[in-house]
Scaffold this motif. Structure first.
Motif, PDB file in Angstrom:
ATOM      1  N   MET A 233      -4.525  -1.625  -9.607  1.00  0.00           N
ATOM      2  CA  MET A 233      -3.255  -1.320 -10.267  1.00  0.00           C
ATOM      3  C   MET A 233      -3.457  -1.222 -11.779  1.00  0.00           C
ATOM      4  SD  MET A 233      -0.680  -3.693  -8.009  1.00  0.00           S
ATOM      5  CE  MET A 233       0.658  -3.569  -9.156  1.00  0.00           C
TER       6      MET A 233
ATOM      7  N   PRO B 229       3.044   2.385  -3.678  1.00  0.00           N
ATOM      8  CA  PRO B 229       2.226   3.123  -4.657  1.00  0.00           C
ATOM      9  C   PRO B 229       1.722   4.458  -4.098  1.00  0.00           C
ATOM     10  CG  PRO B 229       1.487   0.846  -4.488  1.00  0.00           C
ATOM     11  CD  PRO B 229       2.484   1.066  -3.404  1.00  0.00           C
TER      12      PRO B 229
ATOM     13  N   GLY C 120      -5.184   2.003 -12.587  1.00  0.00           N
ATOM     14  CA  GLY C 120      -4.242   3.115 -12.520  1.00  0.00           C
ATOM     15  C   GLY C 120      -3.353   3.192 -13.749  1.00  0.00           C
TER      16      GLY C 120
ATOM     17  N   TRP D 201       0.817  -1.211   0.000  1.00  0.00           N
ATOM     18  CA  TRP D 201       0.000   0.000   0.000  1.00  0.00           C
ATOM     19  C   TRP D 201       0.854   1.265   0.000  1.00  0.00           C
ATOM     20  CZ3 TRP D 201      -5.538   0.351   0.848  1.00  0.00           C
ATOM     21  CH2 TRP D 201      -6.184  -0.880   0.768  1.00  0.00           C
TER      22      TRP D 201
ATOM     23  N   ILE E 285      -6.649  -5.586  -5.555  1.00  0.00           N
ATOM     24  CA  ILE E 285      -5.376  -4.861  -5.671  1.00  0.00           C
ATOM     25  C   ILE E 285      -4.909  -4.873  -7.123  1.00  0.00           C
ATOM     26  CG2 ILE E 285      -2.914  -4.951  -5.075  1.00  0.00           C
ATOM     27  CD1 ILE E 285      -3.837  -5.902  -2.255  1.00  0.00           C
TER      28      ILE E 285
END
Length: 133
Positions: A91, A17, A94, A14, A87
Motif C-alpha cells: 500500500m 484496492p 502504491g 484485496w 500488505i
C-alpha cells in the motif's frame, strides 16, 4: 469471530484496492493513443498473468491459515504478521508511486490494468472459500 468472516475480511482487503486500481488503469487506457493500445494490452496480459500466479499461492496459503484457526479468532488473525507487513508495504509503495512525477500514463494503464483484476480475482477467491464453513 467465525472463520467465514476472516475470508470476507481478506476479500475486502484485496478487492477494494483491486477495484480502484482497475478503474485507474482503465482511465489511463482511455487517455492512450489507439496506435499504442495493442502493445499496452500485451503488457497488461503479462502483468495479470504474473500477479495471478503470485496471488494464487498467497490466497491458498492464507486460506489454509484461516481454516486452521481455532477459537478466539480476531480480524487480525486473517493474515500473519509478515502478511500484514507485506500488505502495508505494498500500500505504501502504491501511494509512493503517485508522488513520483513523470510516471508515464502508459505504465499506469498497463500495470494497473493487470494488477487490479488480479487483486479482484484474489478477493473473489477468498470470498468463495467460505463454502462449507
Amino acid at each position: 469471530m467465525k472463520q467465514k468472516h476472516l475470508f470476507y475480511i481478506a476479500a475486502l482487503i484485496w478487492g477494494i484496492p483491486g477495484v480502484f486500481i482497475s478503474i485507474k488503469g482503465i482511465k489511463a487506457y482511455c487517455a492512450q493513443p489507439s496506435s499504442d493500445l495493442w502493445w499496452l494490452i500485451l503488457i497488461s496480459l503479462a502483468v495479470i498473468s504474473a500477479f495471478l500466479t503470485i496471488f494464487r499461492r498467497i490466497v491458498a496459503k492464507y486460506s489454509a491459515r484461516i481454516i486452521s484457526l481455532k477459537g478466539g479468532i480476531t480480524p487480525c488473525d486473517t493474515f500473519s504478521k509478515s502478511g500484514w507487513a507485506i500488505i502495508l508495504f505494498m500500500m505504501g509503495l502504491g501511494m509512493a508511486l503517485k508522488l513520483i512525477p513523470g510516471i508515464p500514463s502508459a505504465f499506469t494503464a498497463s500495470f494497473y490494468s493487470g494488477l487490479g483484476p488480479a487483486l479482484v480475482y484474489a478477493a473473489i477467491t477468498f470470498a468463495t472459500n467460505t463454502k462449507g464453513l
